[in-house]
Design an enzyme around this catalytic site. Sequence first.
Site, PDB file in Angstrom:
ATOM      1  N   GLN A 105       0.871  -1.472  -0.187  1.00 16.42           N
ATOM      2  CA  GLN A 105       0.263   0.227  -0.011  1.00 16.42           C
ATOM      3  C   GLN A 105       0.733   1.180  -0.610  1.00 16.42           C
ATOM      4  O   GLN A 105       0.305   2.063   0.914  1.00 16.42           O
ATOM      5  CB  GLN A 105      -1.210  -0.161   1.053  1.00 16.42           C
ATOM      6  CG  GLN A 105      -2.304  -1.166   1.257  1.00 16.42           C
ATOM      7  CD  GLN A 105      -3.170  -0.241  -0.316  1.00 16.42           C
ATOM      8  OE1 GLN A 105      -3.288   1.133  -0.734  1.00 16.42           O
ATOM      9  NE2 GLN A 105      -3.850  -1.333  -0.245  1.00 16.42           N
ATOM     10  N   SER A 106       1.548   0.946  -0.532  1.00 14.91           N
ATOM     11  CA  SER A 106       3.273   2.600  -0.808  1.00 14.91           C
ATOM     12  C   SER A 106       2.461   3.708  -1.295  1.00 14.91           C
ATOM     13  O   SER A 106       2.392   3.450  -2.656  1.00 14.91           O
ATOM     14  CB  SER A 106       4.782   1.851  -1.668  1.00 14.91           C
ATOM     15  OG  SER A 106       5.594   3.288  -1.440  1.00 14.91           O
ATOM     16  N   ASN A 107       2.535   4.490  -1.033  1.00 19.08           N
ATOM     17  CA  ASN A 107       2.171   5.690  -1.664  1.00 19.08           C
ATOM     18  C   ASN A 107       2.843   6.082  -2.264  1.00 19.08           C
ATOM     19  O   ASN A 107       3.321   6.994  -3.271  1.00 19.08           O
ATOM     20  CB  ASN A 107       1.721   7.023  -0.199  1.00 19.08           C
ATOM     21  CG  ASN A 107       0.493   6.711   0.908  1.00 19.08           C
ATOM     22  OD1 ASN A 107      -0.477   6.385  -0.118  1.00 19.08           O
ATOM     23  ND2 ASN A 107       0.765   6.226   1.976  1.00 19.08           N
TER      24      ASN A 107
END
Length: 341
Positions: free
Chosen positions: A76-78
Amino acid sequence: MVNLNELPRRRYTNGPTPLEHLEHLSTQLGGPQIWIKRDDLLGLTQGGNKTRKLEFLIADALAHGADTLVTAGGVQSNHCRLALSAARREGLDCHLVLEEDLGSDGAPVPADAGGNPPKLTGNFLLFDLLGADSTEVHTNGSDLVARANELAAELKTQGKKPYVIPVGGSNVTGALGYVDCAQELLTQFAEVGLDVSSILAPSGSAGMQAGLIAGLHRADSQIPVVGINVSRTQEDQEPKIVNLVDEVASFLELPPVPRERSLGLGDYFGTGYALPTPEMVEAVRLFASTEGILLDPVYTGKAAAGLIDLIRQDRFGDDDNVVFIHSGGVPGLYARAGAFA
Ligand SMILES: *Cc1c(COP(=O)(O)O)cnc(C)c1O
């Protein structure tokens, strides 16, 4: 002293992000006046703090003749979403090396098993929509940096010109985005006539905080930047902040930055990175219901929980002005909706 305006930079946001006074929240908490820096309104796909770092990182990639980005982060890396978004804007290829989350028992969990939300949600959905050239998901604890470098070497043998961006975009080049933001903030404080006693920000790979600290030091401002750690104890996080502050200061040819300016509080991340805490849930609900502002569960929700706790502990004066950096991350909210059930 190195002039930031002379360094290569791309532009992904029009003008400064708003600095807003949160009147309802300040009244509700009965403490200092709370202001928010809306870095969740930065450019690229649902921008956040990585947008500022990428303005310098992508310019550096282009200066090196790169045609391909390789970067790494959680599922879920921004950072991965925004690096990919910048790649789309610049016409570059982009490959993502990802790692599974940890479960609340500390064991690796496949993102779509055991009652966890399906993979194709939040940022992971956006990787797909933005058309990542490849994504690979490794078990938690894998050496992502080694794998990213290996992938870059493979791409090179195929005739590509890859540029590897570190996890979180947190090297000296990326941190320059927040050296610049420090100046933007000081200009806004002056415009409003605001006397700011503290700035609060989440602290992860520490590029944002280190850039802010170096940038304030560069401008001779004494305003402290209180980091709220999202994954590490104070003891483990502060050396990371200090090292990056020193590297940025030396790159910019600044006088040494006192060590005590690198503060990272370790009381608010709960049992681990991205794992929900009741205080995070309360903070996300409070910002939404008083101000209509969405926080994210991994970074800004926990940082806001820290802010709320420090206010309840009377750590600020009633007349203080405290600035909270909203660093973005809202797409991750939808991937972790279960925390709010
Ligand atoms: C990456 C990130 C942070 C942390 O910034 P660092 O520079 O890694 O410390 C905070 N908030 C959001 C939304 C992020 O994506």
